[in-house]
Design a protein around this motif. Structure first.
Motif, PDB file in Angstrom:
ATOM      1  N   VAL A  49      -8.495 -13.522  17.463  1.00 39.82           N
ATOM      2  CA  VAL A  49      -7.985 -12.333  16.779  1.00 39.82           C
ATOM      3  C   VAL A  49      -7.523 -12.746  15.393  1.00 39.82           C
ATOM      4  CG1 VAL A  49      -6.274 -10.473  16.812  1.00 39.82           C
ATOM      5  CG2 VAL A  49      -7.228 -11.327  18.967  1.00 39.82           C
ATOM      6  N   ARG A  50      -7.965 -12.020  14.379  1.00 44.52           N
ATOM      7  CA  ARG A  50      -7.490 -12.216  13.001  1.00 44.52           C
ATOM      8  C   ARG A  50      -7.057 -10.868  12.453  1.00 44.52           C
ATOM      9  NH1 ARG A  50     -11.094 -13.547   9.080  1.00 44.52           N
ATOM     10  NH2 ARG A  50     -12.907 -12.902  10.305  1.00 44.52           N
ATOM     11  N   VAL A  51      -5.918 -10.833  11.796  1.00 43.44           N
ATOM     12  CA  VAL A  51      -5.460  -9.603  11.147  1.00 43.44           C
ATOM     13  C   VAL A  51      -5.643  -9.786   9.647  1.00 43.44           C
ATOM     14  CG1 VAL A  51      -3.544  -8.025  10.740  1.00 43.44           C
ATOM     15  CG2 VAL A  51      -3.831  -9.086  12.992  1.00 43.44           C
ATOM     16  N   VAL A  52      -6.493  -8.958   9.058  1.00 45.34           N
ATOM     17  CA  VAL A  52      -6.837  -9.097   7.649  1.00 45.34           C
ATOM     18  C   VAL A  52      -6.897  -7.719   6.997  1.00 45.34           C
ATOM     19  CG1 VAL A  52      -8.175 -11.202   8.070  1.00 45.34           C
ATOM     20  CG2 VAL A  52      -9.329  -8.977   8.093  1.00 45.34           C
ATOM     21  N   ALA A  53      -6.840  -7.723   5.677  1.00 46.79           N
ATOM     22  CA  ALA A  53      -7.083  -6.499   4.923  1.00 46.79           C
ATOM     23  C   ALA A  53      -8.575  -6.394   4.642  1.00 46.79           C
ATOM     24  CB  ALA A  53      -6.307  -6.509   3.616  1.00 46.79           C
ATOM     25  N   VAL A  54      -9.151  -5.244   4.949  1.00 42.73           N
ATOM     26  CA  VAL A  54     -10.523  -4.938   4.574  1.00 42.73           C
ATOM     27  C   VAL A  54     -10.450  -4.036   3.353  1.00 42.73           C
ATOM     28  CG1 VAL A  54     -12.682  -3.871   5.287  1.00 42.73           C
ATOM     29  CG2 VAL A  54     -11.319  -5.166   6.952  1.00 42.73           C
ATOM     30  N   VAL A  55     -10.945  -4.526   2.232  1.00 47.60           N
ATOM     31  CA  VAL A  55     -10.854  -3.805   0.963  1.00 47.60           C
ATOM     32  C   VAL A  55     -12.056  -2.883   0.812  1.00 47.60           C
ATOM     33  CG1 VAL A  55     -10.735  -4.059  -1.558  1.00 47.60           C
ATOM     34  CG2 VAL A  55      -9.550  -5.694  -0.065  1.00 47.60           C
ATOM     35  N   HIS A  56     -11.819  -1.684   0.290  1.00 51.27           N
ATOM     36  CA  HIS A  56     -12.902  -0.726   0.077  1.00 51.27           C
ATOM     37  C   HIS A  56     -13.989  -1.370  -0.782  1.00 51.27           C
ATOM     38  CE1 HIS A  56     -15.078   2.906  -0.895  1.00 51.27           C
ATOM     39  NE2 HIS A  56     -14.270   3.624  -0.127  1.00 51.27           N
ATOM     40  N   PRO A  57     -15.267  -1.269  -0.367  1.00 47.80           N
ATOM     41  CA  PRO A  57     -16.347  -1.904  -1.142  1.00 47.80           C
ATOM     42  C   PRO A  57     -16.378  -1.481  -2.608  1.00 47.80           C
ATOM     43  CG  PRO A  57     -17.183  -1.150   0.971  1.00 47.80           C
ATOM     44  CD  PRO A  57     -15.785  -0.631   0.853  1.00 47.80           C
ATOM     45  N   ALA A  58     -15.978  -0.249  -2.904  1.00 53.92           N
ATOM     46  CA  ALA A  58     -16.003   0.220  -4.286  1.00 53.92           C
ATOM     47  C   ALA A  58     -15.028  -0.556  -5.165  1.00 53.92           C
ATOM     48  CB  ALA A  58     -15.677   1.714  -4.343  1.00 53.92           C
ATOM     49  N   VAL A  59     -13.939  -1.060  -4.575  1.00 53.05           N
ATOM     50  CA  VAL A  59     -12.959  -1.826  -5.335  1.00 53.05           C
ATOM     51  C   VAL A  59     -13.565  -3.143  -5.793  1.00 53.05           C
ATOM     52  CG1 VAL A  59     -10.718  -2.997  -5.205  1.00 53.05           C
ATOM     53  CG2 VAL A  59     -11.023  -0.738  -4.169  1.00 53.05           C
ATOM     54  N   ARG A  60     -14.350  -3.761  -4.919  1.00 56.77           N
ATOM     55  CA  ARG A  60     -15.053  -5.004  -5.271  1.00 56.77           C
ATOM     56  C   ARG A  60     -16.400  -4.720  -5.925  1.00 56.77           C
ATOM     57  NH1 ARG A  60     -10.624  -7.959  -5.093  1.00 56.77           N
ATOM     58  NH2 ARG A  60      -9.966  -8.684  -3.049  1.00 56.77           N
ATOM     59  N   GLU A  61     -16.728  -3.444  -6.071  1.00 57.57           N
ATOM     60  CA  GLU A  61     -18.010  -3.011  -6.637  1.00 57.57           C
ATOM     61  C   GLU A  61     -19.194  -3.477  -5.798  1.00 57.57           C
ATOM     62  OE1 GLU A  61     -18.349  -3.449 -10.960  1.00 57.57           O
ATOM     63  OE2 GLU A  61     -16.215  -3.980 -10.973  1.00 57.57           O
TER      64      GLU A  61
END
Length: 299
Positions: A49-61
């Motif tokens: 189990v890993r708890v991570v932030a998934v960033v919106h693809p548009a933010v990373r382009e």
């Protein structure tokens, strides 16, 4: 690692909101705060189990993606490891089927995606690459819907996202120290980013820990229009991922199931659907990489 009923309850809550406080989590699963904290730490330490932030693809382009079926000459694992080292590859598996490796690439536009695919083709041991270009993600538990409702991000916002991508449960006090803010300011910034749809903090869990240890990929060729078939298949519980694509098929996705028998039944139901011409399938043997904290060269 074997999970009991309480562990599973903890995991399900963290899959919805990975930054739940221990107090709130304890109330929801019926444990004391210390016992809940100990459970979470054990789950994270076990590696499943890993708890991570998934960033919106548009933010990373990273607005363009492709699913690659990769044939090899010789051993497949070294090739899979080389692909996993590419910054454009969030997902790489060793598979049983017509191709030895399946991978997902994400990039800033078609030109960069084309260069990444060519990089895969040029790897030693690769003798075939068959891409399916994604047109639309129809079902994805890690994809944030819509567009982020936050103004232009500054350098501090991006530092916060970088830290949360590595550890989604990082305490605000420690996060503040790492990004040069007060704890109150770090908390306010983080909540603004999460509430604005810029990122979501959640638990990534090995499917076998949830009793879904068999993963099967599929590509569907259709006879007519796509939307009706896609809505039908996408509504099945065992279909965990589904994308509309162009290439040798119109739909590509993943079945997460408790057994090969369940996979076989799901594939048979898929083949029987009106509008389905053919179904290609493969079994994922080993997950080589699953990460969503991607940056691309020059970013």
């Amino acid at each position: 690692m074997d999970l009991d009923r309480t562990d599973l309850a903890v995991v399900r809550e963290l899959q919805t909101d990975g930054r739940l406080t221990y107090e709130t989590l304890a109330q929801r699963v019926g444990l004391s705060r210390p016992a809940t904290r100990a459970r979470v730490q054990r789950l994270l330490a076990g590696g499943g189990v890993r708890v991570v932030a998934v960033v919106h693809p548009a933010v990373r382009e990273l607005t363009t993606s492709a699913h690659l079926s990769i044939g090899v000459s010789g051993p497949a694992e070294p090739v899979a490891r080389a692909i996993a080292a590419m910054p454009q590859a969030p997902y790489v598996t060793l598979t049983a089927g017509s191709r030895a490796i399946m991978a997902e690439l994400r990039a800033k536009g078609l030109a960069e995606l084309d260069r990444a695919i060519e990089s895969v083709r040029s790897l030693h041991g690769v003798d075939a690459v068959d891409p399916l270009i994604s047109l639309q993600q129809l079902k994805d538990p890690y994809l944030l819907a819509g567009r982020p409702d936050v103004p232009e991000l500054d350098a501090t916002d991006r530092l916060i996202l970088d830290e949360l991508e590595r550890d989604g449960r990082l305490p605000f006090a420690e996060l503040a120290e790492r990004v040069g803010l007060s704890p109150g300011a770090a908390r306010a910034r983080t909540l603004r980013l999460l509430d604005g749809g810029v990122a979501k903090v959640l638990a990534l869990v090995r499917p076998d820990l949830l009793g879904l240890g068999v993963l099967c990929g599929f590509a569907v060729r259709l006879e007519g229009e796509r939307d009706t078939v896609a809505r039908h298949i996408g509504g099945w519980d065992r279909v965990s991922l589904l994308s509309a694509c162009m290439g040798r098929a119109e739909l590509v996705g993943t079945i997460s199931a408790e057994s090969l028998t369940a996979v076989r039944k799901t594939l048979e139901e898929m083949r029987a659907c009106a509008g389905v011409r053919a179904v290609e399938s493969w079994v994922h043997l080993e997950l080589v990489k699953e990460r969503y904290d991607l940056t691309t060269p020059g970013s």
